[in-house]
Design an enzyme around this catalytic site. Structure first.
Site, short mmCIF file in Angstrom:
data_model
loop_
_atom_site.label_atom_id
_atom_site.label_comp_id
_atom_site.label_asym_id
_atom_site.label_seq_id
_atom_site.Cartn_x
_atom_site.Cartn_y
_atom_site.Cartn_z
N ASP A 34 46.92 -20.08 -3.51
CA ASP A 34 47.86 -20.93 -3.65
C ASP A 34 48.89 -21.47 -2.72
O ASP A 34 49.36 -22.68 -2.96
CB ASP A 34 48.36 -20.59 -5.34
CG ASP A 34 47.44 -20.44 -6.34
OD1 ASP A 34 46.85 -21.41 -6.51
OD2 ASP A 34 47.43 -19.30 -6.85
N HIS A 69 48.10 -10.73 -4.30
CA HIS A 69 46.73 -10.64 -5.22
C HIS A 69 46.29 -9.49 -5.72
O HIS A 69 46.56 -8.39 -5.05
CB HIS A 69 45.72 -11.43 -4.21
CG HIS A 69 44.49 -11.76 -4.95
ND1 HIS A 69 43.62 -11.23 -5.70
CD2 HIS A 69 44.35 -13.38 -5.41
CE1 HIS A 69 42.45 -12.05 -6.12
NE2 HIS A 69 43.21 -13.39 -6.06
N HIS A 91 48.64 -17.20 -12.50
CA HIS A 91 47.15 -17.33 -12.14
C HIS A 91 47.26 -18.76 -11.44
O HIS A 91 47.72 -19.09 -10.40
CB HIS A 91 46.41 -17.33 -13.37
CG HIS A 91 44.97 -17.36 -13.46
ND1 HIS A 91 44.29 -17.37 -12.19
CD2 HIS A 91 43.90 -17.38 -14.63
CE1 HIS A 91 43.07 -17.57 -12.23
NE2 HIS A 91 42.78 -17.52 -13.62
#
Ligand SMILES: CC(C)(COP(=O)(O)OP(=O)(O)OC[C@H]1O[C@@H](n2cnc3c(N)ncnc32)[C@H](O)[C@@H]1OP(=O)(O)O)[C@@H](O)C(=O)NCCC(=O)NCCS
Length: 384
Positions: free
Chosen positions: A320, A264, A224
């Site tokens: 990210d 994802h 995460h």
């Protein structure tokens, strides 16, 4: 429940757990909307404070409403007396996410109304936590590096104030704009794992501090929020753009490693936040005359996207991937990337907590028992 039903919902994929007016994540088309507004428009035009207002109140603020919220956040940014002194006694080896989780939990001890879950009190706590989390994060960076924490500047916006408290100098407009865009982009994202955990905690009628503490603990994991730090470590491990192909073939093609910052659960197209952050990270890389990591990351992204498995599994860069480059180029220590993610997400988490309270039912799913049955009790002296 049958075996098939249990397998189909492993990781709760595709399970709709409720309704929300906060954000829409369209994974097939790579679209993200906060309360009706496209993320690209918000990242381009809105400040973090405007998005906080939007998430909590459901509409963009007027000038007066924005100034009022900004002043309220500035007024709440200082930590209660004694908290900094306690933080100074933490082991300097403590990681920033563990410190953040602990101090957010600790703040409830300083709030006489911590267990008052009325809408007005929960809104006050949402504001207080949103304002204080950047102060905790910056203070810990200074404490663990032997420096005195810097008190929040009572005239700066949240993005500039964070950089100011971290470094002790005024950030330039470019740096502030990158942090502001990052905070806007990460402030809300549907029913992700940390938001879900905040809603589960709330659904038991527990308090705002407990819900946000739970969410911070969930965000910490490498699958995460921890992925941006892991992505930067991966770029370092690769070392040079010239090593990208060899690294990918030896590590990813062999199934030993994943490309951190790619893939994802929901997005099966390019994460729209990654596209904005790619351009922001390039701006920062050019401004600091350090394109090395940006070039390496874009080469790896391009190489991975040509791989047949990545194409087949719809694995694209996520938020990210390029945020790691943008934050590193800004001089943010790598293990402070995830706390910065938490700073951005407090408004989203707290908005979900308020939404959960407005129409609550205990979240308590079921599990299919697949263990043994009808075993005979064996006295302890007869067990082998
Ligand atoms: C985000 C993530 C946890 C999503 O997980 P998920 O929806 O549960 O998907 P799975 O872990 O089941 O992966 C599906 C397939 O894609 C592969 N895959 C997923 N992400 C991958 C990555 N980053 N690199 C290489 N392969 C990847 C898996 O190996 C799996 O392959 P298989 O079906 O042959 O076993 C996953 O993509 C990942 O680990 N990414 C890296 C960490 C990251 O960036 N996290 C931040 C998310 S915002």
């Amino acid at each position: 429940m049958t075996d098939k039903a249990a397998a189909a919902s492993k990781g709760l994929a595709n399970v709709v757990v409720g309704q929300s007016k906060l954000s829409l994540v369209n994974g097939a088309e790579g679209k993200l909307i906060y309360r009706g507004y496209k993320i690209e428009d918000l990242a381009e035009h809105a400040s973090f404070e405007e998005v906080i207002y939007l998430l909590w109140q459901g509409a963009l603020p007027t000038q007066f409403q924005l100034v009022t919220l900004t002043k309220a956040l500035q007024g709440e940014a200082s930590l209660p007396e004694g908290v900094i002194e306690i933080m100074k006694r933490f082991p300097h080896s403590a990681t920033p996410m563990s410190v953040l989780r602990t101090v957010v939990s600790m703040l409830s001890l300083y709030d006489a109304n911590a267990d008052d879950n009325s809408p007005a009190e929960n809104q006050r706590k949402a504001l207080s936590l949103t304002a204080k989390v950047p102060t905790i994060t910056a203070a810990w960076e200074r404490i663990r590096t032997g420096k005195e924490p810097i008190a929040p500047h009572h005239e700066l916006g949240m993005a500039a104030n964070f950089l100011y408290m971290l470094r002790g100098t005024m950030p330039d407009a470019n740096e502030t704009a990158v942090i502001d865009a990052y905070l806007v982009l990460l402030s809300e994202h549907g029913m992700n794992a940390s938001t879900f955990s905040a809603r589960v905690t709330t659904s038991t009628l527990s308090d705002m501090y407990s819900a946000i503490t739970t969410a911070i603990g969930t965000l910490k994991g490498a699958a995460h929020g921890g992925a941006n730090e892991e992505a930067m470590r991966m770029f370092f491990e690769i070392g040079e753009a010239a090593h990208v192909e060899t690294w990918f073939n030896e590590n990813v093609k062999t199934g030993k490693r994943r490309v951190m910052g790619m893939g994802h659960r929901v997005y099966k197209a390019l994460d729209p936040r990654a596209a904005v952050l790619k351009s922001k990270s390039r701006i920062m890389a050019e401004a600091t005359n350090n394109l090395k990591w940006y070039d390496l990351a874009s080469k790896l992204e391009k190489y991975a996207r040509q791989d047949e498995e990545f194409i087949k599994k719809n694995l694209y860069a996520n938020v990210d991937y390029y945020s790691a480059i943008a934050l590193y180029t800004l001089g943010i220590p790598m293990d402070q990337f995830t706390p910065l993610f938490a700073i951005a997400r407090i408004p989203g988490w707290s908005a979900h907590v308020l939404e959960q309270w407005a129409d609550n039912r205990l979240i308590r799913p079921d599990v299919e028992y697949v263990g043994p049955m009808d075993l005979e009790w064996v006295p302890i002296e007869k067990r082998s």
